[in-house]
Enzyme design. Structure first.
Site, short mmCIF file in Angstrom:
data_model
loop_
_atom_site.label_atom_id
_atom_site.label_comp_id
_atom_site.label_asym_id
_atom_site.label_seq_id
_atom_site.Cartn_x
_atom_site.Cartn_y
_atom_site.Cartn_z
N HIS A 86 0.87 -0.94 0.13
CA HIS A 86 0.11 -0.19 -0.04
C HIS A 86 0.76 1.20 -0.14
O HIS A 86 1.92 1.19 0.63
CB HIS A 86 -0.96 -0.02 1.03
CG HIS A 86 -0.49 -0.16 2.49
ND1 HIS A 86 -0.36 1.17 3.29
CD2 HIS A 86 -0.10 -1.02 3.41
CE1 HIS A 86 0.15 0.97 4.49
NE2 HIS A 86 0.16 -0.29 4.72
N ASP A 88 -0.35 4.35 0.43
CA ASP A 88 -0.95 5.38 1.26
C ASP A 88 -0.15 5.44 2.54
O ASP A 88 0.24 4.37 3.09
CB ASP A 88 -2.61 5.23 1.43
CG ASP A 88 -2.96 4.09 2.15
OD1 ASP A 88 -2.23 2.94 1.87
OD2 ASP A 88 -3.95 4.21 2.84
N ASP A 125 5.94 1.52 6.74
CA ASP A 125 4.50 1.13 6.53
C ASP A 125 3.89 1.92 5.71
O ASP A 125 3.38 3.11 6.03
CB ASP A 125 3.96 1.26 8.12
CG ASP A 125 2.29 0.85 7.87
OD1 ASP A 125 2.15 0.22 6.80
OD2 ASP A 125 1.76 0.86 8.75
N GLU A 158 -5.27 1.40 2.18
CA GLU A 158 -5.20 0.52 3.18
C GLU A 158 -5.20 1.07 4.53
O GLU A 158 -5.87 0.41 5.68
CB GLU A 158 -3.72 -0.37 3.23
CG GLU A 158 -3.44 -1.72 3.99
CD GLU A 158 -3.13 -1.47 5.44
OE1 GLU A 158 -3.56 -2.10 6.16
OE2 GLU A 158 -3.05 -0.42 5.99
N GLU A 159 -4.76 2.19 4.65
CA GLU A 159 -4.89 2.88 6.17
C GLU A 159 -6.26 3.28 6.59
O GLU A 159 -6.50 3.76 7.48
CB GLU A 159 -3.77 4.02 6.37
CG GLU A 159 -2.17 3.43 6.15
CD GLU A 159 -1.93 2.42 7.30
OE1 GLU A 159 -2.72 2.11 8.20
OE2 GLU A 159 -0.61 2.25 7.25
N ASP A 185 4.65 -6.13 4.90
CA ASP A 185 3.92 -4.92 5.53
C ASP A 185 3.80 -5.33 6.70
O ASP A 185 2.86 -4.93 7.52
CB ASP A 185 2.45 -4.89 4.88
CG ASP A 185 1.90 -3.45 5.21
OD1 ASP A 185 2.74 -2.55 5.69
OD2 ASP A 185 0.89 -3.42 5.11
N HIS A 432 2.97 4.38 12.36
CA HIS A 432 1.85 4.94 12.77
C HIS A 432 2.23 6.07 13.97
O HIS A 432 1.19 7.02 14.39
CB HIS A 432 0.62 4.29 13.36
CG HIS A 432 0.08 3.26 12.25
ND1 HIS A 432 -1.14 2.75 12.44
CD2 HIS A 432 0.55 2.89 11.22
CE1 HIS A 432 -1.67 2.02 11.54
NE2 HIS A 432 -0.35 2.09 10.64
N1 BES Z 1 1.27 -2.68 8.20
C1 BES Z 1 0.06 -2.53 9.21
C2 BES Z 1 -0.35 -3.59 9.77
C3 BES Z 1 0.87 -4.39 10.56
C4 BES Z 1 2.01 -3.75 11.13
C5 BES Z 1 0.61 -5.81 10.87
C6 BES Z 1 2.87 -4.63 11.50
C7 BES Z 1 1.76 -6.65 11.65
C8 BES Z 1 2.72 -5.82 12.00
C9 BES Z 1 -1.03 -1.80 8.28
O1 BES Z 1 -0.50 -0.82 7.66
C10 BES Z 1 -2.01 -1.50 9.43
O2 BES Z 1 -1.77 -0.42 10.05
N2 BES Z 1 -3.37 -2.10 9.67
C11 BES Z 1 -4.25 -1.39 10.33
C12 BES Z 1 -5.53 -1.87 10.13
C13 BES Z 1 -6.21 -1.15 8.76
C14 BES Z 1 -7.71 -1.96 8.78
C15 BES Z 1 -6.21 0.35 9.23
C16 BES Z 1 -3.99 -1.91 11.94
O3 BES Z 1 -3.41 -2.80 12.22
O4 BES Z 1 -4.33 -0.92 12.68
MN MN Z 2 0.84 -1.35 6.33
MN MN Z 3 -0.48 0.89 8.96
#
Ligand code: BES
Ligand code: MN
Ligand code: MN
Length: 459
Positions: A86, A88, A125, A158-159, A185, A432
């Site tokens: 992703h 974004d 990320d 994705e975010e 990711d 984040h």
């Molecule tokens: N890459 C992350 C998820 C992640 C990071 C999984 C490190 C395992 C290890 C992804 O971009 C993310 O932030 N996902 C969100 C969920 C999404 C629906 C907004 C999350 O996990 O909060």
């Molecule tokens: Mn991610």
């Molecule tokens: Mn993320």
């Protein structure tokens, strides 16, 4: 692989400069004032895929931000790897907590990254990790070592919940046909202890709204005589967990499976130092569900957390007021067999049922996502494991992560393809958060490891 390694070595600086250009585009999907930048990031990727040697590169419009597609089919009878990433990024706020501006990438050394890390929003990320795939692909094309077919599916939402990816995938089943989905990711335990993520939690996210009087009131004239929505909201939230850290929503644990002894053993093998963990976060103690190890709490157990809470007066000085409304954003991380719709409904029913008289409560669901478990006995997993062993000199441990990548379950459901999570980030990379970064070592390790995956997967 000699030529390939030489090619990567010779282009190291170019790769970094190109990644910097990518990171300078503030492609924040959540904030409409960055819309143009998100489109620019898609454009950047189209150019990158084209100049790396991909065919049929296309910016595919959706109802939201576009999906960038590209492919190289060298022989339809060979296996096909579908690379997902992703472009974004999360909002960078609060800006004042960044040592250097989030969209002006710089390299700084850290204790964990003594050879330097790239500081920028999206460095880890997922721009930095996604970019490794484009550069590994470029290297394989340039040295004529691409051993199988590859397709790229790069999204810009994705975010914010990937809401337009499902319809796109459904409408493009043929085009996306592949034997495995490959995603970078996620993270590893550390640069000395490589690992492969084999499980992700799901997500149920909602907003609650508590309404009391029809206007903000003088807290002297009305205080004590009417319900204060903020007080009520706090009490309601506090009641959602008991003293043992269990979530008090009827039915919440119905489909949650206890870990098997084997799984618990695997977790015990993961090197973990509680003191270091606390020190890294400046915590005096950890907290969580009774009877579970921190690693279990953070990856294998479901959670409920308030992500934001507001209402009333929060400006300078004092204002004596009883607010009309109070709000909170609440998320629950889900484990295998829990589904976002079911858990959202259970939350909504329960939260509405505990509203005391004197207020009204509304629950507004946001996006959700299914948990995922990826196989560790597949050809693709073994290829990833061998690839990492090649570049790290150690066999990676399979571990479950607490984060969520909802599209993993979606790919399995809609395309019937399993995923390998070949991530190179570290938990300490501050994704984040302010000062997100990505180790230069990790970036190059990724670029070197990916071609081995392709090679082993094709054998
Ligand atoms: N890459 C992350 C998820 C992640 C990071 C999984 C490190 C395992 C290890 C992804 O971009 C993310 O932030 N996902 C969100 C969920 C999404 C629906 C907004 C999350 O996990 O909060
Ligand atoms: Mn991610
Ligand atoms: Mn993320």
């Amino acid at each position: 692989m000699k030529n390939l390694a030489d090619y990567i070595e010779a282009n190291k600086d170019k790769y970094l400069q190109e990644l910097f250009a990518f990171l300078r585009i503030p492609s924040v999907s959540a904030n409409p004032s960055y819309n143009e930048d998100v489109y620019e990031a898609a454009d950047f990727l189209k150019n990158q895929l084209e100049s790396s040697g991909a065919d049929n590169v296309e910016i595919c419009p959706t109802d939201g931000f576009p999906i960038v597609f590209g492919e190289k089919i060298i022989d339809p009878s060979l296996p096909t790897v579908l690379v997902y990433g992703h472009y974004d990024v999360q909002p960078a706020e609060p800006f004042e907590l960044w040592t250097t501006p989030p969209f002006e990438p710089v390299i700084r050394k850290t204790e964990i990254h003594p050879n330097g890390a790239i500081f920028a929003r999206g460095a880890c990320d997922d721009k930095g990790q996604m970019f490794m795939h484009i550069k590994a692909f470029e290297a394989m094309i340039s040295t004529q070592t691409l051993p199988c077919n590859v397709k790229f599916l790069l999204e810009g939402e994705e975010e914010v919940g990937s809401i337009n990816l499902g319809p796109f995938v459904e409408a493009n089943r043929e085009r996306l046909k592949a034997d495995v989905v490959l995603i970078s990711d996620t993270g590893m335990i550390s640069n000395d202890v490589p690992s492969i993520t084999m499980g992700l939690r799901g997500l149920s996210y909602l907003e609650v709204e508590v309404t009391g009087p029809n206007r903000d009131l003088h807290s002297g004239l009305y205080g004590g005589a009417v319900a204060n929505p903020i007080n009520v909201l706090c009490e309601m939230i506090a009641s959602l967990k008991d003293e043992q850290g269990k979530i008090n929503i009827p039915g919440f644990y119905n489909s949650v499976e206890e870990l098997s002894d084997d799984e618990r053993k695997l977790i015990q093998e993961i090197p973990f130092n509680l003191e270091e963990y606390k020190n890294a976060l400046a915590l005096t103690d950890v907290a969580g569900e009774e009877g579970y190890h921190t690693l279990e709490r953070a990856a294998t157990r479901p959670t409920l957390d308030v992500n934001g809470i507001w209402g009333g007066y929060t400006g300078d000085g004092a204002k004596t007021v009883i607010p009309s409304k109070a709000f909170a954003k609440i998320s629950m991380r889900l484990v295998p067999h829990q589904t976002p719709d079911e858990i959202t409904q259970l939350f909504k029913d329960h939260f509405e049922s505990i509203a005391p008289s004197g207020v009204t409560v509304a629950v507004h669901p946001h996006h959700g996502g299914f948990p995922a478990v990826t196989p560790i006995d597949s050809k693709a997993y073994h290829a990833a494991s061998k690839a990492i062993e090649m570049t790290y000199g150690k066999k990676p441990l399979p571990v479950r992560s607490g984060g969520s990548i909802p599209i993993v379950a979606m790919f399995e459901e809609k395309l019937n393809i399993k995923t390998v999570l070949l991530g190179f980030g570290l938990d300490s990379d501050a994704i984040h958060s302010p000062n997100e970064h990505y180790g230069i070592f990790n970036f190059y390790q990724g670029i070197k490891t990916i071609p081995y995956f392709f090679q082993y997967f094709s054998e």
